[in-house]
Motif scaffolding. Structure first.
Motif, short mmCIF file in Angstrom:
data_model
loop_
_atom_site.label_atom_id
_atom_site.label_comp_id
_atom_site.label_asym_id
_atom_site.label_seq_id
_atom_site.Cartn_x
_atom_site.Cartn_y
_atom_site.Cartn_z
N ARG A 194 0.83 -1.21 0.00
CA ARG A 194 0.00 0.00 0.00
C ARG A 194 0.86 1.26 0.00
O ARG A 194 0.62 2.20 -0.75
CB ARG A 194 -0.92 0.01 1.24
N THR A 195 1.89 1.25 0.86
CA THR A 195 2.78 2.42 0.95
C THR A 195 3.49 2.66 -0.38
O THR A 195 3.51 3.78 -0.90
CB THR A 195 3.83 2.21 2.06
N GLU A 196 4.05 1.60 -0.95
CA GLU A 196 4.86 1.77 -2.17
C GLU A 196 3.99 2.16 -3.37
O GLU A 196 4.40 2.99 -4.18
CB GLU A 196 5.65 0.50 -2.46
N LEU A 197 2.81 1.57 -3.48
CA LEU A 197 1.95 1.92 -4.62
C LEU A 197 1.48 3.38 -4.50
O LEU A 197 1.37 4.08 -5.51
CB LEU A 197 0.78 0.95 -4.74
N ALA A 198 1.26 3.84 -3.27
CA ALA A 198 0.89 5.25 -3.06
C ALA A 198 2.08 6.17 -3.36
O ALA A 198 1.93 7.22 -3.99
CB ALA A 198 0.39 5.46 -1.64
N LEU A 199 3.27 5.77 -2.92
CA LEU A 199 4.48 6.55 -3.23
C LEU A 199 4.70 6.61 -4.74
O LEU A 199 5.04 7.67 -5.29
CB LEU A 199 5.72 5.91 -2.57
N PHE A 200 4.51 5.48 -5.40
CA PHE A 200 4.71 5.45 -6.85
C PHE A 200 3.76 6.41 -7.56
O PHE A 200 4.18 7.19 -8.42
CB PHE A 200 4.55 4.03 -7.43
N LYS A 201 2.47 6.34 -7.18
CA LYS A 201 1.46 7.17 -7.83
C LYS A 201 1.82 8.66 -7.70
O LYS A 201 1.79 9.41 -8.67
CB LYS A 201 0.11 6.88 -7.17
N GLU A 202 2.21 9.04 -6.49
CA GLU A 202 2.55 10.44 -6.22
C GLU A 202 3.84 10.84 -6.96
O GLU A 202 3.93 11.93 -7.54
CB GLU A 202 2.69 10.64 -4.70
N ALA A 203 4.84 9.96 -6.91
CA ALA A 203 6.12 10.25 -7.59
C ALA A 203 5.91 10.37 -9.10
O ALA A 203 6.52 11.21 -9.75
CB ALA A 203 7.13 9.14 -7.29
N TYR A 204 5.04 9.52 -9.64
CA TYR A 204 4.75 9.56 -11.07
C TYR A 204 4.07 10.87 -11.44
O TYR A 204 4.45 11.52 -12.42
CB TYR A 204 3.86 8.37 -11.45
#
Ligand code: MN
Length: 236
Positions: A89-99
């Motif tokens: 959950r943390t990494e997919l949220a970080l990815f979305k925001e970073a993207y």
């Protein structure tokens, strides 16, 4: 100004109530190549993810357990036994925001799979039972040495980085990218067809590597190249 690089981490829940883990080689490479590493925790909520991304000039999604199949719309095979929903959950949220913020993004092993799932792609949950004719990809010993060959696609950033068409790489995975996420291309495959590198079709830095260059770099300088290339893209 040195760029600030976030690196994701895992939790070893076999030690007490959980102890954070990250490969120190990765931290050392970032520090020794002129950047400031920051270890990112796995969080209960994703409320403050945008604050983390604001602090960063680039992000690396590191290796670890399997991504839970629920995040790419599948029921788990019996071979998927080690998962961490909090980390997913943390990494997919970080990815979305970073993207969205167009941060340079690098993914290593599991991290390459996070990139693909983050962009709507899916995975082989277990290549040994799902891909016919697959060779060995899970070698825990001598991770600082090559194990299998990859063919790098022509005219890709990956080829520009390594300056080679073939490379002997280490391998410690039983999952792999299956159908590509949006705006990704295959940049390298092993000889049995498993996707070993992906990158973006857009004018931005996204690189996912299924192998572990941070460990190969101990003996082989050329494996520092993806990191130095990535860090150049992160400079302020
Ligand atoms: Mn492999």
């Amino acid at each position: 100004m040195k760029p600030v690089i976030g690196l994701t981490s895992s939790i070893d829940s076999t030690i007490r109530r959980g102890v954070y883990k990250i490969n120190s080689d990765l931290i050392n490479i970032i520090e020794e190549n002129g950047a400031i590493p920051i270890v990112l925790p796995n969080l209960e909520t994703t409320d403050n993810i945008s604050r983390y991304i604001e602090m960063l000039d680039g992000i690396i999604f590191t290796g670890g357990d399997d991504i839970a199949p629920q995040y790419f719309g599948e029921e788990p095979l019996s071979q998927v036994t080690e998962i961490s929903l909090k980390r997913d959950r943390t990494e997919l949220a970080l990815f979305k925001e970073a993207y969205e913020k167009r941060l340079p993004i690098m993914g290593i092993c599991r991290g390459a799979q996070v990139i693909n799932v983050g962009l709507g792609g899916n995975l082989y949950q277990d290549i040994y039972s799902q891909v016919e004719g697959v060779h060995g990809h899970t070698c825990e010993s001598n991770l600082e040495e090559g194990y299998h060959t990859i063919n790098i696609e022509k005219d890709t950033m990956t080829q520009e980085i390594f300056g080679a068409e073939k490379l002997l790489v280490n391998s410690l995975h039983h999952q792999s990218i299956k159908d590509l996420g949006d705006n990704l291309i295959v940049a390298a495959r092993s000889l049995d067809g498993i996707i070993e590198a992906v990158e973006s079709t857009e004018d931005r830095f996204i690189l996912g590597l299924q192998f572990h260059p941070e460990v190969m770099a101990i003996k082989y300088q050329e494996f520092l190249k993806p990191f130095t290339y990535f860090l150049q893209k992160c400079r302020r």
